[in-house]
Design a protein around this motif. Structure first.
Motif, PDB file in Angstrom:
ATOM      1  N   GLY A 111       1.513  -1.351   0.466  1.00 16.32           N
ATOM      2  CA  GLY A 111       0.035  -0.177   0.243  1.00 16.32           C
ATOM      3  C   GLY A 111       0.276   0.912   0.144  1.00 16.32           C
ATOM      4  N   ASN A 112      -0.200   2.607   0.438  1.00 14.98           N
ATOM      5  CA  ASN A 112       0.842   3.606   0.195  1.00 14.98           C
ATOM      6  C   ASN A 112       1.312   4.399   2.061  1.00 14.98           C
ATOM      7  N   GLU A 113       1.049   3.450   2.474  1.00 17.90           N
ATOM      8  CA  GLU A 113       1.657   3.495   4.431  1.00 17.90           C
ATOM      9  C   GLU A 113       3.009   5.071   4.439  1.00 17.90           C
ATOM     10  N   PRO A 114       2.007   5.327   5.155  1.00 19.63           N
ATOM     11  CA  PRO A 114       3.163   6.848   5.675  1.00 19.63           C
ATOM     12  C   PRO A 114       4.342   6.699   6.180  1.00 19.63           C
ATOM     13  N   PHE A 115       5.460   7.273   6.114  1.00 18.02           N
ATOM     14  CA  PHE A 115       7.218   7.186   6.783  1.00 18.02           C
ATOM     15  C   PHE A 115       7.305   8.781   6.363  1.00 18.02           C
ATOM     16  N   CYS A 116       8.297   8.786   7.482  1.00 18.27           N
ATOM     17  CA  CYS A 116       8.789  10.315   7.497  1.00 18.27           C
ATOM     18  C   CYS A 116      10.225   9.915   7.730  1.00 18.27           C
ATOM     19  N   LEU A 117      10.819  10.969   7.406  1.00 20.20           N
ATOM     20  CA  LEU A 117      12.437  11.408   7.512  1.00 20.20           C
ATOM     21  C   LEU A 117      13.358  12.214   7.527  1.00 20.20           C
ATOM     22  N   GLY A 118      14.318  12.353   8.521  1.00 20.98           N
ATOM     23  CA  GLY A 118      14.231  13.531   8.707  1.00 20.98           C
ATOM     24  C   GLY A 118      15.559  14.093  10.119  1.00 20.98           C
ATOM     25  N   VAL A 119      16.082  14.516  10.848  1.00 20.56           N
ATOM     26  CA  VAL A 119      16.818  14.903  11.348  1.00 20.56           C
ATOM     27  C   VAL A 119      16.024  15.555  13.023  1.00 20.56           C
ATOM     28  N   ILE A 120      15.946  14.529  14.263  1.00 19.69           N
ATOM     29  CA  ILE A 120      15.834  15.532  15.114  1.00 19.69           C
ATOM     30  C   ILE A 120      16.733  16.159  16.023  1.00 19.69           C
ATOM     31  N   GLY A 121      16.403  16.949  17.471  1.00 20.24           N
ATOM     32  CA  GLY A 121      17.129  17.978  17.869  1.00 20.24           C
ATOM     33  C   GLY A 121      16.923  16.509  18.619  1.00 20.24           C
ATOM     34  N   GLY A 122      18.408  16.190  19.736  1.00 24.38           N
ATOM     35  CA  GLY A 122      18.355  15.831  21.499  1.00 24.38           C
ATOM     36  C   GLY A 122      17.911  16.506  22.567  1.00 24.38           C
ATOM     37  N   SER A 123      17.509  17.509  22.212  1.00 23.06           N
ATOM     38  CA  SER A 123      16.878  17.698  23.511  1.00 23.06           C
ATOM     39  C   SER A 123      14.804  17.378  23.433  1.00 23.06           C
ATOM     40  N   VAL A 124      14.309  17.077  22.362  1.00 27.57           N
ATOM     41  CA  VAL A 124      13.026  17.005  22.285  1.00 27.57           C
ATOM     42  C   VAL A 124      13.084  15.262  23.222  1.00 27.57           C
ATOM     43  N   ASN A 125      11.087  15.666  23.887  1.00 27.41           N
ATOM     44  CA  ASN A 125      11.189  14.465  24.702  1.00 27.41           C
ATOM     45  C   ASN A 125      10.367  13.379  23.946  1.00 27.41           C
ATOM     46  N   ARG A 126      10.763  12.440  24.464  1.00 24.90           N
ATOM     47  CA  ARG A 126      10.576  11.647  23.338  1.00 24.90           C
ATOM     48  C   ARG A 126       9.253  10.422  24.248  1.00 24.90           C
ATOM     49  N   LYS A 127       9.294  11.066  24.819  1.00 26.81           N
ATOM     50  CA  LYS A 127       8.420  10.150  25.968  1.00 26.81           C
ATOM     51  C   LYS A 127       6.845  10.413  25.732  1.00 26.81           C
ATOM     52  N   LYS A 128       6.817  11.587  25.598  1.00 33.98           N
ATOM     53  CA  LYS A 128       5.727  12.262  24.939  1.00 33.98           C
ATOM     54  C   LYS A 128       4.906  13.104  23.748  1.00 33.98           C
ATOM     55  N   GLU A 129       3.897  12.866  23.193  1.00 35.85           N
ATOM     56  CA  GLU A 129       3.687  13.640  21.679  1.00 35.85           C
ATOM     57  C   GLU A 129       4.577  15.122  21.658  1.00 35.85           C
ATOM     58  N   TYR A 130       4.926  14.652  20.728  1.00 38.54           N
ATOM     59  CA  TYR A 130       5.610  16.368  19.632  1.00 38.54           C
ATOM     60  C   TYR A 130       4.686  16.670  18.526  1.00 38.54           C
ATOM     61  N   LYS A 131       5.436  17.960  18.187  1.00 36.74           N
ATOM     62  CA  LYS A 131       4.602  18.315  17.329  1.00 36.74           C
ATOM     63  C   LYS A 131       6.198  17.903  15.784  1.00 36.74           C
ATOM     64  N   GLU A 132       6.184  17.884  14.688  1.00 33.17           N
ATOM     65  CA  GLU A 132       7.490  18.171  13.492  1.00 33.17           C
ATOM     66  C   GLU A 132       7.149  19.377  12.825  1.00 33.17           C
ATOM     67  N   SER A 133       8.354  19.963  13.589  1.00 30.50           N
ATOM     68  CA  SER A 133       8.706  21.347  13.374  1.00 30.50           C
ATOM     69  C   SER A 133       9.267  21.867  13.083  1.00 30.50           C
ATOM     70  N   PRO A 134      10.306  22.364  12.742  1.00 27.65           N
ATOM     71  CA  PRO A 134      11.363  23.028  12.732  1.00 27.65           C
ATOM     72  C   PRO A 134      12.072  23.842  14.073  1.00 27.65           C
ATOM     73  N   GLN A 135      10.701  24.106  14.418  1.00 25.40           N
ATOM     74  CA  GLN A 135      10.031  25.460  15.352  1.00 25.40           C
ATOM     75  C   GLN A 135       9.988  24.208  16.507  1.00 25.40           C
ATOM     76  N   THR A 136      10.151  22.591  16.347  1.00 27.02           N
ATOM     77  CA  THR A 136      10.598  21.864  17.605  1.00 27.02           C
ATOM     78  C   THR A 136      11.661  21.416  17.521  1.00 27.02           C
ATOM     79  N   GLN A 137      12.514  21.168  16.767  1.00 32.97           N
ATOM     80  CA  GLN A 137      13.467  20.889  16.866  1.00 32.97           C
ATOM     81  C   GLN A 137      13.256  19.787  15.532  1.00 32.97           C
ATOM     82  N   VAL A 138      12.794  19.079  14.886  1.00 34.43           N
ATOM     83  CA  VAL A 138      11.979  18.660  14.124  1.00 34.43           C
ATOM     84  C   VAL A 138      12.192  18.471  12.449  1.00 34.43           C
TER      85      VAL A 138
END
Length: 190
Positions: free
Chosen positions: A84-111
């Motif tokens: 199918g056409n299952e979604p995926f994302c690629l990129g880079v993420i800042g080390g300070s992003v909290n991986r235990k919670k939901e976060y918004k993906e944008s450069p302003q949030t270091q993603v």
């Protein structure tokens, strides 16, 4: 150039190794192969050891190495295992992003991430940047130029085929290669 975690890898222009995925960061719904070069989504969620690096909410994994200087390039092959056409994302993420919670993906949030879903590419900016419809790409070349504050996504099978460039968002911390997998998706770094 500093490297996080001391691994001497990273398929980069300035090193001879291969980027490896950090299995300790992988969400429980993801399986990273033994040599750390491939990850795939799974329907099961086996128990995993608690780890401060692990993504708890999002089906993500990062590279073992982080970058805080230099130019680095890696190639990611994306396979859709269910056809199918299952979604995926690629990129880079800042080390300070909290991986235990939901976060918004944008450069302003270091993603800094590019999504492909159902044949449509979207750059995760704020607001989102939908991109023109294009042929499906299976091999992505990602180039990070830390000092220039640029992240390029291109078709690795046709290097002149630039998909999108993030620019104007300076990196100000260690960033890690970032992989978000929808159901039935496998990614391998080359």
């Amino acid at each position: 150039m500093k490297r996080a975690n001391g691994l001497n890898g990273g398929f980069c222009q300035d090193t001879a190794g291969i980027l490896r995925l950090d299995a300790d960061s992988a969400n429980a719904k993801l399986l990273v192969n033994e040599d750390g070069t491939c990850v795939r989504s799974t329907d099961t969620e086996p128990p995993v050891a608690e780890n401060p690096k692990r993504f708890m909410k999002a089906p993500c994994v990062v590279g073992r190495d982080g970058y805080d200087s230099g130019t680095h390039t890696w190639v990611v092959e994306v396979k859709r295992l269910c056809g199918g056409n299952e979604p995926f994302c690629l990129g880079v993420i800042g080390g300070s992003v909290n991986r235990k919670k939901e976060y918004k993906e944008s450069p302003q949030t270091q993603v800094w991430a590019l999504e492909e879903s159902d044949g449509v590419y979207t750059a995760y900016t704020d607001p989102l940047t939908p991109l023109p419809r294009r042929e499906t790409v299976t091999n992505f070349r990602i180039t990070l130029d830390y000092e220039a504050g640029k992240l390029d996504f291109s078709n690795a099978d046709n290097p002149g085929d630039l998909i999108y460039t993030f620019s104007g968002y300076p990196f100000n911390e260690m960033v890690y290669p970032y992989f978000w997998l929808g159901k039935c998706v496998e990614m391998c770094v080359k």
